[in-house]
Write a protein that holds these residues in place. Structure first.
Motif, PDB file in Angstrom:
ATOM      1  N   PRO A   2      25.668  38.942  46.701  1.00 51.93           N
ATOM      2  CA  PRO A   2      24.463  39.610  46.192  1.00 51.93           C
ATOM      3  C   PRO A   2      24.375  39.473  44.672  1.00 51.93           C
ATOM      4  N   ASN A   3      23.146  39.453  44.161  1.00 48.57           N
ATOM      5  CA  ASN A   3      23.007  39.350  42.711  1.00 48.57           C
ATOM      6  C   ASN A   3      23.203  40.717  42.054  1.00 48.57           C
ATOM      7  N   ALA A   4      23.191  40.710  40.724  1.00 49.64           N
ATOM      8  CA  ALA A   4      23.481  41.945  39.982  1.00 49.64           C
ATOM      9  C   ALA A   4      22.491  43.046  40.313  1.00 49.64           C
ATOM     10  N   TYR A  46      28.579  48.943  33.883  1.00 47.13           N
ATOM     11  CA  TYR A  46      29.391  48.446  32.768  1.00 47.13           C
ATOM     12  C   TYR A  46      30.783  47.935  33.133  1.00 47.13           C
ATOM     13  N   VAL A  47      31.402  48.503  34.130  1.00 52.00           N
ATOM     14  CA  VAL A  47      32.774  48.097  34.470  1.00 52.00           C
ATOM     15  C   VAL A  47      32.820  47.784  35.957  1.00 52.00           C
ATOM     16  N   ASN A  48      32.495  46.559  36.299  1.00 52.58           N
ATOM     17  CA  ASN A  48      32.569  46.171  37.705  1.00 52.58           C
ATOM     18  C   ASN A  48      33.185  44.782  37.818  1.00 52.58           C
ATOM     19  N   PRO A  49      33.537  44.360  39.018  1.00 55.80           N
ATOM     20  CA  PRO A  49      34.234  43.080  39.179  1.00 55.80           C
ATOM     21  C   PRO A  49      33.483  41.871  38.629  1.00 55.80           C
ATOM     22  N   ASP A 113      30.085  42.154  48.193  1.00 54.15           N
ATOM     23  CA  ASP A 113      30.268  40.698  48.034  1.00 54.15           C
ATOM     24  C   ASP A 113      30.770  40.080  49.339  1.00 54.15           C
ATOM     25  N   MET A 114      31.753  40.747  49.961  1.00 57.21           N
ATOM     26  CA  MET A 114      32.334  40.206  51.198  1.00 57.21           C
ATOM     27  C   MET A 114      31.287  40.158  52.315  1.00 57.21           C
TER      28      MET A 114
END
Ligand SMILES: [Zn+2]
Length: 125
Positions: A2-4, A46-49, A113-114
């Motif tokens: 998936p996109n942001a 702000y803080v993601n994979p 994502d998976m």
């Protein structure tokens, strides 16, 4: 994957559904609720994979985005064990309340994502 924008919508959706569930179904104090919600929001934006790629998340870091350039895309930041380990280390230090929202947000990101990868493979054959 998936996109942001999709990740952010999912994160906000979970935040909007999760906070009311926590309010009604738990005895968490309003301070902890605020902390977890704020961390989850920080984890979504702000803080993601996806700090390991030239993502919207990384761009939000402005002049500090160079910090994340050395991470390989879909490498350690996309490993759920990293985030689970961060949680347990924080728990050992009795600091889990400071990371649980970011860890939850990141694990949801990785799960999304998976699922996105599996779905794409099914449709592409
Ligand atoms: Zn990702």
């Amino acid at each position: 994957m998936p996109n942001a924008e999709t990740h952010e919508k999912i994160g906000l959706g979970i935040l909007c559904l999760g906070v009311p569930c926590l309010v009604f179904k738990s005895d968490i104090s309003s301070l902890y609720m605020f902390m977890i919600s704020t961390e989850f929001w920080i984890g979504t934006y702000y803080v993601n994979p996806d700090l390991d790629t030239n993502s919207r998340c990384r761009k939000r870091w402005g002049c500090l985005k160079f910090i994340w350039k050395s991470f390989k895309h879909r490498g350690v930041l996309h490993n759920p064990y990293l985030w689970i380990s961060i949680f347990f280390v924080a728990k050992e230090l009795d600091l889990e309340i400071w990371v649980i929202g970011i860890v939850a947000s990141s694990l949801i990101h990785i799960l999304t994502d998976m699922v996105g990868d599996k779905t794409r493979r099914i449709y592409q054959g």
